[in-house]
Write a protein that holds these residues in place. Structure first.
Motif, PDB file in Angstrom:
ATOM      1  N   ASN A 295      16.557  58.820  62.903  1.00 19.08           N
ATOM      2  CA  ASN A 295      15.575  58.103  62.274  1.00 19.08           C
ATOM      3  C   ASN A 295      14.994  58.924  62.710  1.00 19.08           C
ATOM      4  N   ILE A 296      13.787  59.127  61.890  1.00 21.74           N
ATOM      5  CA  ILE A 296      12.252  59.769  61.977  1.00 21.74           C
ATOM      6  C   ILE A 296      11.208  58.954  62.251  1.00 21.74           C
ATOM      7  N   GLY A 297      11.440  57.891  62.794  1.00 22.34           N
ATOM      8  CA  GLY A 297       9.699  56.418  62.176  1.00 22.34           C
ATOM      9  C   GLY A 297      10.331  55.751  61.364  1.00 22.34           C
ATOM     10  N   GLY A 298      10.766  55.614  60.391  1.00 21.53           N
ATOM     11  CA  GLY A 298      11.714  54.764  59.367  1.00 21.53           C
ATOM     12  C   GLY A 298      11.617  55.570  57.846  1.00 21.53           C
ATOM     13  N   GLN A 299      12.825  54.230  57.357  1.00 18.17           N
ATOM     14  CA  GLN A 299      13.364  54.894  56.099  1.00 18.17           C
ATOM     15  C   GLN A 299      11.895  55.377  55.412  1.00 18.17           C
ATOM     16  N   TRP A 300      10.656  54.351  55.062  1.00 19.72           N
ATOM     17  CA  TRP A 300       9.849  55.533  54.256  1.00 19.72           C
ATOM     18  C   TRP A 300       9.751  56.554  55.152  1.00 19.72           C
TER      19      TRP A 300
ATOM     20  N   ALA B 294      13.231  55.917  41.650  1.00 18.08           N
ATOM     21  CA  ALA B 294      12.990  54.787  42.688  1.00 18.08           C
ATOM     22  C   ALA B 294      14.386  54.674  43.852  1.00 18.08           C
ATOM     23  N   VAL B 295      15.063  53.949  42.459  1.00 19.42           N
ATOM     24  CA  VAL B 295      17.090  54.334  43.678  1.00 19.42           C
ATOM     25  C   VAL B 295      17.209  55.034  43.707  1.00 19.42           C
ATOM     26  N   MET B 296      16.844  56.247  43.463  1.00 27.02           N
ATOM     27  CA  MET B 296      17.726  57.875  44.269  1.00 27.02           C
ATOM     28  C   MET B 296      16.590  58.311  45.445  1.00 27.02           C
ATOM     29  N   ILE B 297      15.702  57.914  45.417  1.00 26.59           N
ATOM     30  CA  ILE B 297      14.879  57.961  47.002  1.00 26.59           C
ATOM     31  C   ILE B 297      14.956  57.472  47.669  1.00 26.59           C
ATOM     32  N   VAL B 298      15.190  55.462  47.529  1.00 26.64           N
ATOM     33  CA  VAL B 298      15.339  54.982  48.141  1.00 26.64           C
ATOM     34  C   VAL B 298      17.178  54.816  48.879  1.00 26.64           C
ATOM     35  N   SER B 299      18.128  55.514  47.770  1.00 26.46           N
ATOM     36  CA  SER B 299      19.245  55.606  48.478  1.00 26.46           C
ATOM     37  C   SER B 299      19.759  56.396  49.918  1.00 26.46           C
ATOM     38  N   GLY B 300      18.630  57.955  49.256  1.00 26.53           N
ATOM     39  CA  GLY B 300      18.879  58.575  50.049  1.00 26.53           C
ATOM     40  C   GLY B 300      18.534  58.282  51.060  1.00 26.53           C
ATOM     41  N   ALA B 301      16.954  58.137  51.008  1.00 24.15           N
ATOM     42  CA  ALA B 301      16.003  57.420  51.992  1.00 24.15           C
ATOM     43  C   ALA B 301      16.661  56.688  53.170  1.00 24.15           C
ATOM     44  N   ALA B 302      17.438  56.051  52.898  1.00 22.76           N
ATOM     45  CA  ALA B 302      18.527  55.413  53.666  1.00 22.76           C
ATOM     46  C   ALA B 302      19.348  55.395  54.308  1.00 22.76           C
ATOM     47  N   ALA B 303      20.482  56.679  53.142  1.00 27.87           N
ATOM     48  CA  ALA B 303      21.189  57.216  54.635  1.00 27.87           C
ATOM     49  C   ALA B 303      20.389  58.022  56.022  1.00 27.87           C
TER      50      ALA B 303
ATOM     51  N   TRP C  98      11.254  59.413  55.662  1.00 26.43           N
ATOM     52  CA  TRP C  98      12.280  60.016  54.755  1.00 26.43           C
ATOM     53  C   TRP C  98      11.633  59.595  53.077  1.00 26.43           C
ATOM     54  N   SER C  99      11.202  58.496  52.559  1.00 30.64           N
ATOM     55  CA  SER C  99      10.956  58.158  51.212  1.00 30.64           C
ATOM     56  C   SER C  99      10.285  59.081  51.127  1.00 30.64           C
ATOM     57  N   ILE C 100       8.627  59.441  51.155  1.00 32.56           N
ATOM     58  CA  ILE C 100       7.969  60.750  51.310  1.00 32.56           C
ATOM     59  C   ILE C 100       8.404  61.880  51.496  1.00 32.56           C
ATOM     60  N   ILE C 101       9.338  62.021  52.526  1.00 30.82           N
ATOM     61  CA  ILE C 101       9.705  63.624  52.613  1.00 30.82           C
ATOM     62  C   ILE C 101      10.788  64.292  51.243  1.00 30.82           C
ATOM     63  N   ILE C 102      11.314  63.255  50.533  1.00 28.05           N
ATOM     64  CA  ILE C 102      12.404  63.222  49.335  1.00 28.05           C
ATOM     65  C   ILE C 102      11.056  63.155  48.491  1.00 28.05           C
ATOM     66  N   GLY C 103       9.879  62.575  48.534  1.00 30.60           N
ATOM     67  CA  GLY C 103       9.011  62.568  47.099  1.00 30.60           C
ATOM     68  C   GLY C 103       8.783  63.955  47.044  1.00 30.60           C
ATOM     69  N   LEU C 104       8.592  64.214  48.270  1.00 30.82           N
ATOM     70  CA  LEU C 104       7.070  65.467  48.447  1.00 30.82           C
ATOM     71  C   LEU C 104       8.255  66.843  48.210  1.00 30.82           C
ATOM     72  N   LEU C 105       9.060  66.820  48.614  1.00 31.17           N
ATOM     73  CA  LEU C 105       9.902  67.867  48.219  1.00 31.17           C
ATOM     74  C   LEU C 105      10.836  67.967  46.361  1.00 31.17           C
ATOM     75  N   ILE C 106      10.933  66.722  46.271  1.00 28.46           N
ATOM     76  CA  ILE C 106      10.768  66.355  44.296  1.00 28.46           C
ATOM     77  C   ILE C 106       9.667  66.617  43.920  1.00 28.46           C
ATOM     78  N   ILE C 107       8.276  66.781  43.621  1.00 26.24           N
ATOM     79  CA  ILE C 107       7.053  67.505  43.659  1.00 26.24           C
ATOM     80  C   ILE C 107       7.282  68.853  43.579  1.00 26.24           C
TER      81      ILE C 107
END
Length: 390
Positions: A112-117, A97-106, A119-128
């Protein structure tokens, strides 16, 4: 063991990816008030302490060909290890969670592609995707990702270090506290390293490669963060990247570094879960952990990285001190027992001592003194036990 063995190069790639992260750069910014010279000394000393411990922890996994949480059973027994396996899964969910929120915030601050959320989803999907490809099949993907990251971090370094590094940020941090922050990051990998060194073709070689690559790369990240903060006078990684004139390059650094590091957290959470129950599938647990981490990153406020690092240290530093002592000094193995109450009590003592030492400023930080105390207590208690038996 029928598992495919990994080469030194593959081990190096894994730990290069582990070290290149926003969290490492952010932690480096916290050391900036010391100034570049003292800050550099603190970073190198702290990482040397942390990576020596990382080496010995990884060597146990390499020699026994056991995962990190399986090696815990050697000191705490079958049931005793459940406590640490559970705590490890929880801290890895937190790290994810810490890594995703840090990466998404940065990333959001840069684009800005629609919100920090989003970027969180994009990063989460790439990790999966990284998880589903699997640790054994990541070589080609890792070579591409690490190649890109290597080039981009060189670009970032060149841009940052063209500035004036003779000044320091306003703020207050002691040399000992900076050393401890530098120890804390390699220390956070202690409960994970054996998950990867157990597959090494060369036991000592793969472990040494892992520790050395992590040492140099993590120091590099800390120095980038510290240098960037001194150069820009800013602790916000996104503002640092934008101030350095890095647009799309900054996005790539943020996203790739977050994915390659957080993948290891989620994957190891899956490995640790198998130590809790053999019925669980490590790959799908890792996917669930990534999903939970993404959910927490979107819906919960996550701050205070340094407090999180210290909490991890207080739990796992005394644990690994006991394991290293049992394996290399006392030659003890409690795998056949339900639990070792003696070692659990020593661990609790070590946990309390670590928390006490957080309020004591030593020039070498807190981790090393605490681990030395725990090792000495472990040896003395065992020697006294032998005398009583006689």
């Amino acid at each position: 063991m029928n598992e495919t063995k990994t080469s030194l190069f593959s081990n190096g790639l894994i730990w290069f990816g582990a070290a290149v992260s926003i969290a490492e750069i952010l932690t480096g910014t916290l050391i900036a008030p010391l100034g570049f010279g003292k800050g550099l000394c603190a970073i190198l000393l702290g990482h040397f302490i942390g990576c020596v411990l990382l080496y010995f922890a990884g060597l146990i996994g390499a020699y026994t060909e056991k995962s990190s949480m399986e090696t815990v059973k050697m000191s705490f027994g079958e049931k005793g290890s459940l406590l640490f396996s559970s705590l490890n899964v929880l801290q890895l969910v937190g790290w994810t969670a810490v890594m995703i929120v840090s990466g998404a915030a940065a990333a959001h601050s840069i684009a800005n592609i629609g919100g920090q959320w989003a970027w969180s989803i994009i990063i989460g999907l790439l990790i999966i995707i990284w998880i589903l490809v699997g640790i054994k099949n990541l070589n080609k993907l890792n070579i591409i990702a690490m190649g890109v990251l290597f080039v981009l971090t060189i670009v970032l370094s060149v841009v940052i270090f063209q500035g004036d590094l003779t000044s320091s940020l306003k703020g207050n941090i002691s040399f000992g506290a900076a050393v401890e922050l530098s120890v804390a990051m390699p220390l956070s990998w202690l409960p994970l390293i054996s998950d990867y060194t157990r597959y090494g073709k060369s036991k000592k070689g793969s472990t040494l490669t892992s520790a050395v690559v992590y040492f140099f790369t993590s120091c590099w990240m800390y120095i980038i963060g510290m240098g960037a903060a001194i150069f820009t006078g800013e602790n916000d990684i996104a503002k640092i990247l934008m101030g350095a004139g890095l647009g799309i390059t900054g996005i790539l650094i943020v996203v790739f570094s977050t994915v390659t590091t957080t993948f290891l957290d989620a994957y190891s959470a899956g490995v640790s879960s198998v130590s809790i129950s053999k019925k669980l599938n490590e790959k799908w647990v890792a996917v669930v952990v990534c999903g939970l981490g993404t959910f927490l990153a979107i819906f919960t406020p996550i701050t205070k990285l340094e407090d999180f690092l210290y909490l991890i240290g207080s739990v796992f530093a005394p644990m690994i001190a006991i394991i290293i002592t049992d394996y290399f000094i006392l030659k003890k193995d409690y795998c056949g027992k339900a639990l070792s109450l003696k070692n659990l009590i020593i661990w609790l003592f070590g946990f309390i001592i670590y928390r006490v030492f957080l309020h004591i400023d030593t020039i070498i930080g807190n981790t090393l003194p605490v681990m030395i105390i725990v090792v000495l207590v472990c040896v003395i208690v065992n020697k006294c036990s032998l005398v009583k038996r006689k």
